[in-house]
Design an enzyme around this catalytic site. Sequence first.
Site, PDB file in Angstrom:
ATOM      1  N   ASP A 139      -0.734 -31.495 -41.052  1.00 32.98           N
ATOM      2  CA  ASP A 139       0.711 -31.566 -41.209  1.00 32.98           C
ATOM      3  C   ASP A 139       1.323 -30.181 -41.276  1.00 32.98           C
ATOM      4  OD1 ASP A 139       1.044 -34.349 -41.251  1.00 32.98           O
ATOM      5  OD2 ASP A 139       0.451 -34.442 -43.349  1.00 32.98           O
ATOM      6  N   GLU A 180       7.948 -45.720 -39.522  1.00 27.75           N
ATOM      7  CA  GLU A 180       6.571 -45.322 -39.792  1.00 27.75           C
ATOM      8  C   GLU A 180       6.498 -44.878 -41.245  1.00 27.75           C
ATOM      9  OE1 GLU A 180       4.274 -41.658 -38.133  1.00 27.75           O
ATOM     10  OE2 GLU A 180       4.103 -43.252 -36.634  1.00 27.75           O
TER      11      GLU A 180
END
Length: 281
Positions: free
Chosen positions: A67, A57
């Site tokens: 995040d 990814e």
Amino acid sequence: MLDSPPSWAAARLAYALDTSRDQQRAALGLYLPVGYPTRELSLDALHLMAQSADILELGIPHQSPMDGPVIQRAATQALESGFRMDDVFAAATELTASTTVALTAMSYWDPIREYGPVAFARRFAAAGGGAVLVPDLPDADAWSWQRTAHQEGLYTIALVPAHASAQHLAALGTQTSGMVYAPATAGRTGTRRPLSRHLPRLVDRLRTATGLPVAVGIGLTTPARAAKASAYADVVVVGTAVIRCMQTQPHRPALAAADASRDFAAAIRHARQPATPHAAV
């Protein structure tokens, strides 16, 4: 469910999932922001990670409150090191030419919107990318982006909230392709909270609603956690744990990424699943 895009690159994702299913294990997806810690070291790390991963990814650096701190620091360093979107396409091209790993991208919407969705989809697919996950895709842009990606031969992966409503799940068949992504824990990436006790049921609900393989990530911070999730998920995705190893060994970041990748791959291999069929891509 969206029709499968006619893409040789997307077929790599199907092959990775078929291979792991035949081996009665979950596929291993490994995440790294392209350009971290530098453009060159990022490529070195990705090549080594590809030796353990079924799916890579490719993260597109961007500052997002979604995040956790480990990924935020990595994204910041990549941006400060001069990351450009062209680096994603260059990395995908190089990895496609030298490995058999399936390639996906994880990007927030702003970088794709600023680059141009059509141009991004076209260039990523041409470079060997098979799918894109956009966790904050606005509803207003969803249909246009899915159509654009599909026309270029890319799967569009949806991130499903941990407590998705029945209505949300029912709509997923028109919103996602390739696979669907579920959080293993609530909160931001890298959280050390226990895996959700509702996760096995959510995975089953997603398979029923979409007919697609289910990837699980967010909170798989140790090989033991990844092995536990692999008992019922089709794909386990690990990012923070690999990056954390790189951050704690700045003199050898690529080798640290390789070490962590091997540890997660070994844990998943040893946590073999029952011989039940995965959903089809």
